[in-house]
Design a protein around this motif. Structure first.
Motif, PDB file in Angstrom:
ATOM      1  N   UNK A 110      52.966  54.629  45.525  1.00  0.00           N
ATOM      2  CA  UNK A 110      54.134  55.082  46.345  1.00  0.00           C
ATOM      3  C   UNK A 110      54.009  56.189  47.001  1.00  0.00           C
ATOM      4  N   UNK A 111      53.071  57.112  46.619  1.00  0.00           N
ATOM      5  CA  UNK A 111      52.970  58.515  47.349  1.00  0.00           C
ATOM      6  C   UNK A 111      52.222  58.202  48.624  1.00  0.00           C
ATOM      7  N   UNK A 112      51.427  57.316  48.636  1.00  0.00           N
ATOM      8  CA  UNK A 112      50.400  56.894  50.001  1.00  0.00           C
ATOM      9  C   UNK A 112      50.805  55.870  50.766  1.00  0.00           C
ATOM     10  N   UNK A 113      52.047  55.400  50.504  1.00  0.00           N
ATOM     11  CA  UNK A 113      52.428  54.120  50.882  1.00  0.00           C
ATOM     12  C   UNK A 113      52.914  54.272  52.710  1.00  0.00           C
ATOM     13  N   UNK A 114      53.391  55.414  52.909  1.00  0.00           N
ATOM     14  CA  UNK A 114      53.663  55.717  54.372  1.00  0.00           C
ATOM     15  C   UNK A 114      52.293  55.988  55.147  1.00  0.00           C
ATOM     16  N   UNK A 136      57.331  49.245  64.184  1.00  0.00           N
ATOM     17  CA  UNK A 136      58.436  49.958  63.676  1.00  0.00           C
ATOM     18  C   UNK A 136      57.526  51.263  63.303  1.00  0.00           C
ATOM     19  N   UNK A 137      58.297  52.467  63.579  1.00  0.00           N
ATOM     20  CA  UNK A 137      57.616  53.993  63.250  1.00  0.00           C
ATOM     21  C   UNK A 137      57.558  54.025  61.707  1.00  0.00           C
ATOM     22  N   UNK A 138      58.476  53.420  61.042  1.00  0.00           N
ATOM     23  CA  UNK A 138      58.480  53.260  59.575  1.00  0.00           C
ATOM     24  C   UNK A 138      58.236  51.859  58.867  1.00  0.00           C
ATOM     25  N   UNK A 139      57.786  51.682  57.986  1.00  0.00           N
ATOM     26  CA  UNK A 139      57.303  50.477  57.379  1.00  0.00           C
ATOM     27  C   UNK A 139      58.758  49.716  56.991  1.00  0.00           C
ATOM     28  N   UNK A 140      58.517  48.446  57.629  1.00  0.00           N
ATOM     29  CA  UNK A 140      59.744  47.525  57.565  1.00  0.00           C
ATOM     30  C   UNK A 140      59.901  46.865  56.218  1.00  0.00           C
ATOM     31  N   UNK A 141      58.765  47.027  55.276  1.00  0.00           N
ATOM     32  CA  UNK A 141      58.815  46.400  54.161  1.00  0.00           C
ATOM     33  C   UNK A 141      58.825  47.406  52.995  1.00  0.00           C
TER      34      UNK A 141
END
Length: 157
Positions: A110-114, A136-141
């Protein structure tokens, strides 16, 4: 006695450097027989720490591959292939096995997801030829979707 211990320590260090597997087996034997005085603690501690780092690196690598293929799947639907889907399935399996073996890795994931998503975008850009702005700038999933065997993204609209 000091000379014998110094000689044994020098031998262990040499063994660690020259025959890693034999060093492991010797260290395990010493631990099992509770011969703690002759355990090469510095190298043992380093190896245990390295195991944790290796598990985290592997988890990140597998997550990046999943995210990259999900992006390619979503943003290049006309180029979808069985190899992309096989890769998604295989890397999801690896992530699940790692989490089954070490549930504490879930919070790390969860911490390294982005961070993993950002790396996946770079790789997807390189493989697809699409611009960075195409993604997308942020993960769409959601993380739960990324690790869900049934999830494949819809075409980007």
């Amino acid at each position: 006695m000091e000379t014998a211990m110094s000689s044994l320590k020098a031998h262990s260090q040499t063994l660690y450097e020259t025959d890693y597997l034999q060093w492991i087996e010797t260290t395990v034997e010493k631990l099992q027989s509770q011969d703690y005085a002759n355990v090469e603690w510095e190298n043992l501690i380093e190896e245990i720490a390295d195991m944790g780092r290796s598990e985290r690196r592997s988890l990140k690598s597998n997550l990046i591959v999943i995210l990259m293929h999900l992006l390619k799947w979503q943003f290049q639907p006309d180029k979808r292939s069985g190899s992309w889907e096989r890769s998604i399935i295989e890397h999801r399996r690896r992530v699940k096995e790692a989490l089954d073996d070490s549930p504490s890795l879930k919070s790390y994931l969860e911490i390294v997801f982005a961070e993993c998503y950002a790396q996946a975008v770079k790789q997807a850009k390189a493989e697809t030829g699409l611009s960075m702005e195409s993604f997308p700038l942020n993960c769409p999933y959601q993380l739960a979707e990324v690790t869900d065997d049934e999830f494949l993204p819809k075409n980007w609209v």
